[in-house]
Design an enzyme around this catalytic site. Structure first.
Site, PDB file in Angstrom:
ATOM      1  CB  CYS A   1      -4.597  -5.523 -21.644  1.00 22.21           C
ATOM      2  SG  CYS A   1      -5.228  -7.214 -21.662  1.00 22.21           S
TER       3      CYS A   1
ATOM      4  CG  HIS B   1      -2.125  -0.947   0.870  1.00 22.97           C
ATOM      5  ND1 HIS B   1      -2.989  -1.313   1.961  1.00 22.97           N
ATOM      6  CD2 HIS B   1      -2.636  -1.221   0.050  1.00 22.97           C
ATOM      7  CE1 HIS B   1      -3.940  -2.086   1.417  1.00 22.97           C
ATOM      8  NE2 HIS B   1      -3.778  -2.190   0.134  1.00 22.97           N
TER       9      HIS B   1
ATOM     10  CG  ASP C   1      -1.353 -15.155 -17.425  1.00 20.50           C
ATOM     11  OD1 ASP C   1      -0.840 -15.875 -16.734  1.00 20.50           O
ATOM     12  OD2 ASP C   1      -2.409 -14.643 -17.032  1.00 20.50           O
TER      13      ASP C   1
END
Ligand code: PEP
Ligand code: MG
Length: 569
Positions: free
Chosen positions: A501, A187, A454
């Site tokens: 993408c 974060h 991927d």
């Protein structure tokens, strides 16, 4: 020189300010009046909640809603009656002081989160420890380091930055951040990027080599940090900093310009997002739409599934904000490296080859897929939404998903609920099987988006997260390049849109090849859009075709990459 993980780009130059949290000594003290101790704990809880609310409000106005969400997450934890109830029970049951009870309960949860094999859950452990210390400090009357008042020209150095510490940073004064712990998706790294402060994290042992007032130089793009650099090196980085800022400023001239090559080929430059709030940056950097909305982020960082209505609101918000521009929303891609504890999934032996994405969704139509598809269809009445299916390997999966979509369309029509009857349904081409069968898929899918993250993993049989074999993980490998070129050719022959993408879509060395292959749409993180637009407008596809032809003659990834480096310069 120290090497860490690049977490937020830019060059940071300044004086080290070491921020060390006071080491609280928490002892097991017995208390005579447990009820009074519980009341003292509740008082501290109230104060901490109030402080957290103030931090969230401050972040929301200063930085953005998304960043404020992190503090709101802390607030949710503090409001969780299970968690605080356990502390109260421990105080009453064992007659012990609040500080010690907090220590026990929060550590227990933090350890559970830390032992999970998931970066997001590990982040939860940091959140738990952050809250624990804040609560204890309030109980003990210990003041926190006031990050908001750090002097101008500070390079903030810390073991780890808790989200609450990062939230207080004034980006006018903090020129950079170096931490010993943390990762790219922690974060605090997310906040550093949102504040556009250069940051390097995971610099092992750094605190032993730096003291307050030392000169520090860091490169948030390469992860390199120097302490007391010699004048020549300092001047070099000063030059780099100026160049970085100049380039950033110069790129603003590409806002509002079309993405078109010198020989008139138009392509779409769109963004990857994970939450509706990310749209603000997409608009800021003039994205032409959304090429990938990773919906799994709506399912993470919470303890139950988002309802159909919650999802509908999220998709509708994005579609409306983009006001008619295309919004490609990917259906849930869970499994692999993304786990969701409340879904009751067992751990696969080979997660990336296992029960993931469309496989899982088609197996859990009633509780997962149907509600998501219904929400997507309902939201399609409010903008230009397209549905994208991840990790497809065979035609049956696409057919089954499309049949389900048709079923839901019929239900909605019967109930008089509005949706886009012509909604497009496309697939991610990210498995070797889908790539090899691209000509067949192109007849039944409305569009393709190549997921190189991927596709590289599945083509090269290399786990995308395994450092030991990362030398094999290259999109420049001729096998992967052939696959990409084949998919683009099949899509173009069938007359369907083909985008990308995966991370390769914004790689400056890859963009010329993708333009030459005929890619229609490039989807990337919003901050990479203007740089990519500049590149694209400087090329002519005719010249690039020769470059691509040569590149495809090489037989190793290294040769291709070096050739492209020489070409791009
Ligand atoms: C990809 O695989 O290239 C992709 C964009 O999806 P993810 O990174 O979410 O798997
Ligand atoms: Mg993928």
């Amino acid at each position: 020189m120290f090497q860490g993980t690049n977490a937020s780009s830019g060059i940071g130059i300044g004086k080290a300010v070491i921020v060390e949290e006071v080491n609280l000594v928490i002892k097991r003290e017995t208390v005579a009046d447990a009820a009074a101790e519980v009341a003292r704990f509740k008082g501290a809880l109230d104060r901490t909640m109030k402080e957290t609310e103030e931090m969230a409000a401050d972040l929301a106005t200063r930085v953005g809603e998304k960043e404020a969400e992190i503090m709101n997450g802390h607030l949710m934890l503090l409001m969780d009656p299970m968690l605080t109830g356990e502390v109260e029970n421990l105080i009453s049951g064992e007659q012990i002081c609040g500080e010690y009870a907090i220590e026990q309960v929060f550590n227990m949860y933090a350890n559970v989160f830390a032992s999970m094999d998931d970066e997001l859950m590990q982040q939860r452990a940091t959140d738990m420890r952050d809250l624990k210390t804040r609560l204890q400090k309030v109980m003990m009357g210990v003041a926190s380091v006031n990050i908001a008042t750090l002097p101008a020209g500070t390079i903030l150095v810390a073991k780890d930055l808790t989200p609450s510490m990062t939230a207080g940073i004034n980006p006018q004064n903090v020129m950079g951040i170096v931490t010993e712990l943390g990762g790219k998706t922690s974060h605090s790294a997310i906040l550093a990027r949102a504040l556009e402060i250069p940051a390097v994290v995971a610099v092992t042992g750094f605190m032993e080599h730096v003291k307050n007032g030392d000169d520090v130089v860091l490169d948030g793009s390469t992860g390199v940090v120097y302490v007391n650099p010699d004048p020549a090196l300092a001047a070099e980085y000063q030059g780099k900093r100026e160049a970085f800022l100049k380039e950033k400023k110069e790129l603003e001239q590409y806002i509002g310009k079309p993405t078109i090559t010198r020989d008139g080929v138009s392509v779409e430059l769109v963004a990857n997002i994970g939450k509706p709030e990310d749209v603000d940056k997409v608009l800021q950097y003039d994205g032409e739409g959304v090429g990938l909305f990773r919906t799994e982020f709506l399912f993470m960082d919470r303890d139950c599934m988002p309802t159909e209505d919650e999802q509908f609101e999220a998709y509708k918000t994005v579609a409306e904000k983009l006001n008619g521009k295309p919004v490609i929303i990917r259906t849930l891609d869970i499994g692999g490296d993304k786990e969701i504890p409340y879904m009751g999934l067992t751990k696969d032996e080979n997660p990336f080859l296992g029960y993931r994405a469309i496989r899982l969704c088609l197996d859990r139509k009633d509780d997962i897929y149907r509600p998501q598809l219904r929400a997507l269809l309902r939201a399609s009445a409010y903008g230009n939404i397209k549905i994208m299916i991840p990790m497809v390997t065979c035609l049956d999966e696409l057919r089954e998903a499309k049949a389900l979509i048709e079923e839901i369309k019929a239900e909605l029509t019967e109930k008089g609920i509005a949706f886009n009857k012509e909604i497009q349904v496309g697939i991610m081409v990210e498995t070797a099987a889908a790539s090899l069968m691209a000509d067949v898929f192109a007849k039944e899918a409305d569009f393709f988006s190549i997921g190189t993250n991927d596709l590289t993993q599945y083509t090269m049989s290399v786990d995308r997260g395994n450092e030991k074999i990362s030398y094999l993980y290259s999109t420049f490998n001729p096998a992967v390049l052939r696959s990409i070129r084949h998919v683009i050719t099949c899509a173009r022959e069938a007359g369907i849109m083909v985008g990308m993408c995966g991370e390769a879509a914004s790689d400056p060395l890859m963009i010329p090849l993708l333009l030459a292959f005929g890619l229609n749409e490039f989807s990337m993180s919003a901050s990479a859009i203007l740089r990519s637009r500049k590149m694209i407008t400087e090329y002519s596809t005719e010249t690039l075709k020769d470059v691509a032809e040569r590149a495809m003659m090489f037989t190793t990834a290294k040769e291709v990459e070096e050739y492209m480096k020489a070409f791009v310069g």
